[in-house]
Enzyme design. Sequence first.
Site, PDB file in Angstrom:
ATOM      1  N   ARG A  31       0.821  -1.212   0.000  1.00  0.00           N
ATOM      2  CA  ARG A  31       0.000   0.000   0.000  1.00  0.00           C
ATOM      3  C   ARG A  31       0.861   1.272   0.000  1.00  0.00           C
ATOM      4  O   ARG A  31       0.453   2.294   0.545  1.00  0.00           O
ATOM      5  CB  ARG A  31      -0.959   0.046   1.194  1.00  0.00           C
ATOM      6  CG  ARG A  31      -1.965  -1.101   1.268  1.00  0.00           C
ATOM      7  CD  ARG A  31      -3.062  -0.772   2.283  1.00  0.00           C
ATOM      8  NE  ARG A  31      -3.891  -1.929   2.574  1.00  0.00           N
ATOM      9  CZ  ARG A  31      -4.074  -2.439   3.785  1.00  0.00           C
ATOM     10  NH1 ARG A  31      -3.494  -1.885   4.841  1.00  0.00           N
ATOM     11  NH2 ARG A  31      -4.852  -3.483   3.958  1.00  0.00           N
ATOM     12  N   ARG A  35      -3.377   6.366   1.037  1.00  0.00           N
ATOM     13  CA  ARG A  35      -3.967   7.517   1.712  1.00  0.00           C
ATOM     14  C   ARG A  35      -3.034   8.252   2.666  1.00  0.00           C
ATOM     15  O   ARG A  35      -3.348   9.371   3.070  1.00  0.00           O
ATOM     16  CB  ARG A  35      -5.225   7.068   2.478  1.00  0.00           C
ATOM     17  CG  ARG A  35      -6.399   6.722   1.592  1.00  0.00           C
ATOM     18  CD  ARG A  35      -7.566   6.226   2.416  1.00  0.00           C
ATOM     19  NE  ARG A  35      -7.309   4.896   2.961  1.00  0.00           N
ATOM     20  CZ  ARG A  35      -8.076   4.302   3.880  1.00  0.00           C
ATOM     21  NH1 ARG A  35      -9.127   4.948   4.378  1.00  0.00           N
ATOM     22  NH2 ARG A  35      -7.802   3.094   4.304  1.00  0.00           N
ATOM     23  N   ARG A  44      -7.497  11.683  -4.999  1.00  0.00           N
ATOM     24  CA  ARG A  44      -8.761  11.076  -4.587  1.00  0.00           C
ATOM     25  C   ARG A  44      -9.857  12.106  -4.326  1.00  0.00           C
ATOM     26  O   ARG A  44     -11.051  11.788  -4.441  1.00  0.00           O
ATOM     27  CB  ARG A  44      -8.532  10.217  -3.342  1.00  0.00           C
ATOM     28  CG  ARG A  44      -7.914   8.877  -3.658  1.00  0.00           C
ATOM     29  CD  ARG A  44      -8.908   7.908  -4.294  1.00  0.00           C
ATOM     30  NE  ARG A  44      -9.824   7.372  -3.275  1.00  0.00           N
ATOM     31  CZ  ARG A  44     -11.096   7.634  -3.178  1.00  0.00           C
ATOM     32  NH1 ARG A  44     -11.676   8.443  -4.060  1.00  0.00           N
ATOM     33  NH2 ARG A  44     -11.847   7.097  -2.220  1.00  0.00           N
ATOM     34  N   ASP A  82      -6.568  -2.770  -7.255  1.00  0.00           N
ATOM     35  CA  ASP A  82      -7.195  -3.332  -6.068  1.00  0.00           C
ATOM     36  C   ASP A  82      -7.472  -4.803  -6.322  1.00  0.00           C
ATOM     37  O   ASP A  82      -7.741  -5.204  -7.467  1.00  0.00           O
ATOM     38  CB  ASP A  82      -8.505  -2.603  -5.749  1.00  0.00           C
ATOM     39  CG  ASP A  82      -9.024  -2.958  -4.368  1.00  0.00           C
ATOM     40  OD1 ASP A  82      -8.530  -2.375  -3.391  1.00  0.00           O
ATOM     41  OD2 ASP A  82      -9.907  -3.826  -4.263  1.00  0.00           O
ATOM     42  N   TYR A 158     -14.589 -12.083   0.419  1.00  0.00           N
ATOM     43  CA  TYR A 158     -15.257 -10.821   0.108  1.00  0.00           C
ATOM     44  C   TYR A 158     -16.548 -11.059  -0.676  1.00  0.00           C
ATOM     45  O   TYR A 158     -17.580 -10.422  -0.423  1.00  0.00           O
ATOM     46  CB  TYR A 158     -14.340  -9.922  -0.708  1.00  0.00           C
ATOM     47  CG  TYR A 158     -13.373  -9.102   0.116  1.00  0.00           C
ATOM     48  CD1 TYR A 158     -13.816  -8.028   0.895  1.00  0.00           C
ATOM     49  CD2 TYR A 158     -12.016  -9.365   0.103  1.00  0.00           C
ATOM     50  CE1 TYR A 158     -12.940  -7.257   1.644  1.00  0.00           C
ATOM     51  CE2 TYR A 158     -11.124  -8.605   0.851  1.00  0.00           C
ATOM     52  CZ  TYR A 158     -11.601  -7.552   1.615  1.00  0.00           C
ATOM     53  OH  TYR A 158     -10.725  -6.803   2.352  1.00  0.00           O
TER      54      TYR A 158
END
Length: 362
Positions: A31, A35, A44, A82, A158
């Site tokens: 990652r 963020r 974003r 992703d 998921y």
Amino acid sequence: MESDFPPLKNDLLLRAARGEETERAPVWVMRQAGRYLPEFREVRAQHGFFEVCRTPALATEVTLQPIRRYAGLLDAAIIFSDILVVPQAMGMEVEMNPGPFFPAPLDTPADVARLRTHVDVQKELGYVFAAIAQTRRALEGAVPLIGFCGAPWTLFSYMVEGGGSRTYQKAKSWLFMYPEESKALLSLIADVCADFLVGQVKAGAQLLQVFDSWAGELAPHHFQEFALPPLQHIAASVRSKLEAEGIAPVPMTLFPKGTNSQLVLIAERGGYDVVGIDWCIEPAEARRQVGGLVALQGNMDPNVLYGGRAAVEREVKRMCESFKGGRAPKGWIANLGHGITPGVDPEDLRWFFECVHKYSKA
């Protein structure tokens, strides 16, 4: 073709992944485009998450952001995408608000009929391939580019749970109630993953990683029955498909978080060149167990990055010394034991990289 791209200037990661002893450990973090970076948050603020994934120019930009910020300190870029693009390619709707949400999860095996039985990865995921090719050129050979996918068990979870979970009640219930149907779905996912990874190599990825983030949620015998076979299938299928097309294989990494009790089995039978370990096992112990079977990657607790620079330096030094211990002191790759979290100060991550450079020297 590799000749279509600028020559690689830093092959430290690829040498370590092949099990070679290197002058220092290559370092990157899961990652690393995310963020915690203000420049990523700026992107974003203007674009949705999956919009960034599906727009090659934007995916290239955010992939390059940490490479620019940490010039000379990072030894790899990982394409911004992703793991849930695979369920999307299989026909499922996935939203990100802020975490992943499936409006129509697979409640029973009958729901599998809603999925595409054959996925044309070029049609459904060609935007990832375009982003990889564009990023390879934009990197100008500075560092290798990593491609990736989620592991079948993690994606299965998921798709059945409808998002993240603390208990995995629905996904595990499938394994207990519908074992054969579960294996069939895991196999279907594995086939898509293999084709997706092959497409990434053809587009320019120089190393592949398979993320099995929820592997540790399974009992050892269930991991061996349900999770390991599709992982083995992916590794073997990717290599055979590339060979059939006359394309040189690339190193493959498996990150099966939480499976430290399965490390020898994974190293012996998984079919991967590198195995990522989390922070719940000492690197020296991991190395003692696997010997020279695989290169290792990891494994600092991401939360150490919140502990101040003295703690970061202390823990990096300890990690590096432990990786140098044990048997077969060959290739290893410095990383976190899972992905970096959003609240990390980018300068503390810089310090992590600097400490790895200092303490990992052979």
